[in-house]
Design a protein around this motif. Structure first.
Motif, PDB file in Angstrom:
ATOM      1  N   LYS A  49       0.834  -1.214   0.000  1.00  0.00           N
ATOM      2  CA  LYS A  49       0.000   0.000   0.000  1.00  0.00           C
ATOM      3  C   LYS A  49       0.865   1.260   0.000  1.00  0.00           C
ATOM      4  O   LYS A  49       0.545   2.258  -0.661  1.00  0.00           O
ATOM      5  N   ASP A  50       1.964   1.230   0.723  1.00  0.00           N
ATOM      6  CA  ASP A  50       2.847   2.392   0.816  1.00  0.00           C
ATOM      7  C   ASP A  50       3.717   2.573  -0.430  1.00  0.00           C
ATOM      8  O   ASP A  50       4.459   3.559  -0.534  1.00  0.00           O
ATOM      9  N   ASN A  51       3.640   1.611  -1.361  1.00  0.00           N
ATOM     10  CA  ASN A  51       4.440   1.696  -2.583  1.00  0.00           C
ATOM     11  C   ASN A  51       3.567   1.625  -3.837  1.00  0.00           C
ATOM     12  O   ASN A  51       3.970   1.038  -4.860  1.00  0.00           O
ATOM     13  N   GLY A  52       2.374   2.209  -3.733  1.00  0.00           N
ATOM     14  CA  GLY A  52       1.502   2.258  -4.902  1.00  0.00           C
ATOM     15  C   GLY A  52       0.968   0.902  -5.316  1.00  0.00           C
ATOM     16  O   GLY A  52       0.751   0.652  -6.509  1.00  0.00           O
ATOM     17  N   ASN A  53       0.775   0.006  -4.332  1.00  0.00           N
ATOM     18  CA  ASN A  53       0.226  -1.336  -4.568  1.00  0.00           C
ATOM     19  C   ASN A  53       1.121  -2.186  -5.473  1.00  0.00           C
ATOM     20  O   ASN A  53       0.627  -3.034  -6.233  1.00  0.00           O
ATOM     21  N   ARG A  54       2.407  -1.988  -5.381  1.00  0.00           N
ATOM     22  CA  ARG A  54       3.313  -2.787  -6.208  1.00  0.00           C
ATOM     23  C   ARG A  54       4.681  -2.897  -5.556  1.00  0.00           C
ATOM     24  O   ARG A  54       5.017  -2.140  -4.629  1.00  0.00           O
ATOM     25  N   ILE A  55       5.450  -3.846  -6.053  1.00  0.00           N
ATOM     26  CA  ILE A  55       6.866  -3.956  -5.713  1.00  0.00           C
ATOM     27  C   ILE A  55       7.620  -3.759  -7.018  1.00  0.00           C
ATOM     28  O   ILE A  55       7.698  -4.683  -7.838  1.00  0.00           O
ATOM     29  N   PRO A  56       8.131  -2.568  -7.271  1.00  0.00           N
ATOM     30  CA  PRO A  56       8.785  -2.290  -8.557  1.00  0.00           C
ATOM     31  C   PRO A  56      10.070  -3.098  -8.725  1.00  0.00           C
ATOM     32  O   PRO A  56      10.908  -3.150  -7.824  1.00  0.00           O
ATOM     33  N   LEU A  57      10.181  -3.727  -9.892  1.00  0.00           N
ATOM     34  CA  LEU A  57      11.350  -4.540 -10.196  1.00  0.00           C
ATOM     35  C   LEU A  57      11.706  -4.365 -11.669  1.00  0.00           C
ATOM     36  O   LEU A  57      10.823  -4.416 -12.539  1.00  0.00           O
ATOM     37  N   THR A  58      12.971  -4.166 -11.965  1.00  0.00           N
ATOM     38  CA  THR A  58      13.409  -4.137 -13.354  1.00  0.00           C
ATOM     39  C   THR A  58      13.497  -5.572 -13.872  1.00  0.00           C
ATOM     40  O   THR A  58      13.512  -6.537 -13.096  1.00  0.00           O
ATOM     41  N   GLU A  59      13.574  -5.723 -15.182  1.00  0.00           N
ATOM     42  CA  GLU A  59      13.692  -7.069 -15.759  1.00  0.00           C
ATOM     43  C   GLU A  59      14.983  -7.739 -15.296  1.00  0.00           C
ATOM     44  O   GLU A  59      15.006  -8.955 -15.035  1.00  0.00           O
ATOM     45  N   ASN A  60      16.034  -6.965 -15.176  1.00  0.00           N
ATOM     46  CA  ASN A  60      17.303  -7.521 -14.714  1.00  0.00           C
ATOM     47  C   ASN A  60      17.196  -7.971 -13.264  1.00  0.00           C
ATOM     48  O   ASN A  60      17.707  -9.043 -12.885  1.00  0.00           O
ATOM     49  N   GLU A  61      16.515  -7.192 -12.436  1.00  0.00           N
ATOM     50  CA  GLU A  61      16.316  -7.578 -11.032  1.00  0.00           C
ATOM     51  C   GLU A  61      15.511  -8.864 -10.929  1.00  0.00           C
ATOM     52  O   GLU A  61      15.808  -9.726 -10.087  1.00  0.00           O
ATOM     53  N   LYS A  62      14.504  -9.001 -11.776  1.00  0.00           N
ATOM     54  CA  LYS A  62      13.690 -10.223 -11.754  1.00  0.00           C
ATOM     55  C   LYS A  62      14.528 -11.442 -12.106  1.00  0.00           C
ATOM     56  O   LYS A  62      14.448 -12.485 -11.437  1.00  0.00           O
ATOM     57  N   GLU A  63      15.341 -11.334 -13.142  1.00  0.00           N
ATOM     58  CA  GLU A  63      16.182 -12.459 -13.550  1.00  0.00           C
ATOM     59  C   GLU A  63      17.166 -12.831 -12.451  1.00  0.00           C
ATOM     60  O   GLU A  63      17.351 -14.018 -12.131  1.00  0.00           O
ATOM     61  N   ASN A  64      17.789 -11.834 -11.864  1.00  0.00           N
ATOM     62  CA  ASN A  64      18.761 -12.095 -10.801  1.00  0.00           C
ATOM     63  C   ASN A  64      18.085 -12.646  -9.552  1.00  0.00           C
ATOM     64  O   ASN A  64      18.634 -13.533  -8.875  1.00  0.00           O
ATOM     65  N   LEU A  65      16.905 -12.133  -9.246  1.00  0.00           N
ATOM     66  CA  LEU A  65      16.173 -12.607  -8.070  1.00  0.00           C
ATOM     67  C   LEU A  65      15.813 -14.079  -8.227  1.00  0.00           C
ATOM     68  O   LEU A  65      15.958 -14.868  -7.279  1.00  0.00           O
ATOM     69  N   ILE A  66      15.368 -14.465  -9.399  1.00  0.00           N
ATOM     70  CA  ILE A  66      15.053 -15.880  -9.641  1.00  0.00           C
ATOM     71  C   ILE A  66      16.315 -16.726  -9.526  1.00  0.00           C
ATOM     72  O   ILE A  66      16.283 -17.845  -8.981  1.00  0.00           O
ATOM     73  N   SER A  67      17.432 -16.211  -9.996  1.00  0.00           N
ATOM     74  CA  SER A  67      18.699 -16.945  -9.854  1.00  0.00           C
ATOM     75  C   SER A  67      19.017 -17.186  -8.387  1.00  0.00           C
ATOM     76  O   SER A  67      19.446 -18.285  -7.995  1.00  0.00           O
ATOM     77  N   PHE A  68      18.813 -16.153  -7.552  1.00  0.00           N
ATOM     78  CA  PHE A  68      19.049 -16.353  -6.120  1.00  0.00           C
ATOM     79  C   PHE A  68      18.068 -17.354  -5.527  1.00  0.00           C
ATOM     80  O   PHE A  68      18.458 -18.231  -4.753  1.00  0.00           O
ATOM     81  N   LEU A  69      16.783 -17.229  -5.851  1.00  0.00           N
ATOM     82  CA  LEU A  69      15.777 -18.142  -5.287  1.00  0.00           C
ATOM     83  C   LEU A  69      16.095 -19.590  -5.638  1.00  0.00           C
ATOM     84  O   LEU A  69      15.805 -20.495  -4.845  1.00  0.00           O
ATOM     85  N   ASN A  70      16.713 -19.810  -6.780  1.00  0.00           N
ATOM     86  CA  ASN A  70      17.083 -21.174  -7.143  1.00  0.00           C
ATOM     87  C   ASN A  70      18.225 -21.717  -6.285  1.00  0.00           C
ATOM     88  O   ASN A  70      18.429 -22.937  -6.227  1.00  0.00           O
ATOM     89  N   THR A  71      18.949 -20.828  -5.591  1.00  0.00           N
ATOM     90  CA  THR A  71      19.987 -21.321  -4.674  1.00  0.00           C
ATOM     91  C   THR A  71      19.376 -21.899  -3.400  1.00  0.00           C
ATOM     92  O   THR A  71      20.082 -22.490  -2.586  1.00  0.00           O
ATOM     93  N   LEU A  72      18.064 -21.732  -3.225  1.00  0.00           N
ATOM     94  CA  LEU A  72      17.371 -22.310  -2.071  1.00  0.00           C
ATOM     95  C   LEU A  72      16.929 -23.745  -2.334  1.00  0.00           C
ATOM     96  O   LEU A  72      16.274 -24.357  -1.488  1.00  0.00           O
ATOM     97  N   SER A  73      17.286 -24.274  -3.493  1.00  0.00           N
ATOM     98  CA  SER A  73      16.912 -25.639  -3.853  1.00  0.00           C
ATOM     99  C   SER A  73      17.838 -26.636  -3.164  1.00  0.00           C
ATOM    100  O   SER A  73      19.059 -26.543  -3.281  1.00  0.00           O
ATOM    101  N   ASP A  74      17.248 -27.583  -2.466  1.00  0.00           N
ATOM    102  CA  ASP A  74      17.984 -28.586  -1.693  1.00  0.00           C
ATOM    103  C   ASP A  74      17.799 -29.937  -2.376  1.00  0.00           C
ATOM    104  O   ASP A  74      16.821 -30.643  -2.156  1.00  0.00           O
TER     105      ASP A  74
END
Length: 340
Positions: free
Chosen positions: A309-334
């Motif tokens: 709500k305090d950020n205009g009902n969104r979490i702003p992310l660039t395309e590069n941030e999205k790609e990198n974020l997914i790369s990090f989330l994949n490091t949580l794979s066990d």
């Protein structure tokens, strides 16, 4: 004379018994399983200590977890929806029960249950041992009863021996079924991903993309997906598409509070690579779809989480941030967790 004969008979009977026949005590040998608590994990939940996993309790629980006779028509088990290769989740948008009946929500993964304070999407169970009855009796899941389940297995020698080894008695009861399944689920601890190895300094290092994704995660995700569980275990409305099923109300189904409408427990992000689709009823097929939705803007609501709500009902992310974020989330794979 009769008293003398009776006394003589008793003396003879006692002397004819071996020491083992008279005095050997019953030894119940079912050792507790040592649970290794990963570094920086939260405290074990209090229910764990009332049902500590044991060698035979876990063995019995695993067998029951895979037992299709828990369902009315003997076609599905707990493991039908909670598959190890998917971090004990499945790939259906909503759970599928007997006769192809469609449930209300997506089947959540089962991992690190020993550290959780709430269970299910709406947190309607606070004690893990109280959860197994839910799928057994729910019409769209197993549509059975605990008495029916007991009736199916109570005369089987294998089960009688397992219950004896686990609890010291052959009698099969509801509580022993729930406790053994709980013991098995308490052992499902995932903490050996690349992220964990980097944190423990075991020779693993992040790639540049993963390191940048971790920074984005810290900036834009960690306030909700906090702790080593990657969830703060809170209930939040983050403006995801609303389940068209009129029975859905999120946390408000438990509390009866309108302010809890469409609030759901923040899911753990561990092993998220294996648990698609995402959302309480599988609204998103991929992680990229989730991030695109958050970036483009979520549904407004009076109880929308303040972070959005305090950020205009969104979490702003660039395309590069999205790609990198997914790369990090994949490091949580066990990989050990989904194969052992």
């Amino acid at each position: 004379m009769k008293k003398i004969l009776l006394s003589f008979f008793i003396i003879q009977l006692i002397s004819s018994c071996t020491k083992e026949d008279v005095y050997e005590p019953f030894i119940f040998d079912n050792p507790e399983i040592e649970i290794s608590i990963p570094v920086n994990f939260p405290e074990l939940n209090t229910s764990f200590y009332a049902n500590v996993p044991t060698k035979y309790g876990v063995e019995l629980g695993e067998k029951l977890f895979n037992e299709k006779r828990l369902s009315a028509d003997n076609t599905i088990s707990c493991s039908s929806c909670h598959m190890q290769e998917n971090a004990f989740a499945d790939h259906n948008e909503k759970g599928i029960g007997i006769e192809g009946r469609i449930g209300l929500r997506n089947a959540p993964p089962i991992q690190n249950m020993a550290f959780m304070q709430f269970y299910n999407w709406d947190g309607n169970k606070l004690v893990l041992e109280n959860q197994p009855l839910v799928p057994i009796i729910t019409f769209v899941e197993m549509d059975s009863s605990i008495l029916e389940v007991i009736g199916k297995i109570e005369n089987e020698e294998e089960y009688l021996n397992l219950f004896y080894n686990a609890f010291g008695y052959k009698e099969i009861t509801a509580d022993r079924i729930y406790n053994s399944i709980g013991q098995f689920e308490y052992t499902l601890i995932s903490a050996n991903s690349k992220y964990d190895k980097v944190k423990r300094q075991e020779g693993e290092e992040y790639t540049d993309e993963e390191a940048q994704g971790y920074q984005t995660f810290q900036d834009k995700c960690a306030s909700c997906h906090s702790s080593e569980l990657f969830t703060d275990q809170s209930f939040r409305n983050i403006g995801f598409p609303i389940n068209p099923d009129s029975e859905e109300g999120g946390r408000s189904r438990v509390t009866g509070e309108i302010d809890d409408y469409m609030r759901f427990r923040v899911p753990s992000l561990r092993n998220i690579e294996y648990t698609a689709p995402y959302g309480s009823f599988g609204q998103f097929a991929t992680l990229k779809e989730v991030l695109d939705y958050l970036d483009n803007g979520v549904l407004d609501a009076d109880n929308l989480d303040p972070i959005l709500k305090d950020n205009g009902n969104r979490i702003p992310l660039t395309e590069n941030e999205k790609e990198n974020l997914i790369s990090f989330l994949n490091t949580l794979s066990d990989t050990d967790f989904i194969t052992k």
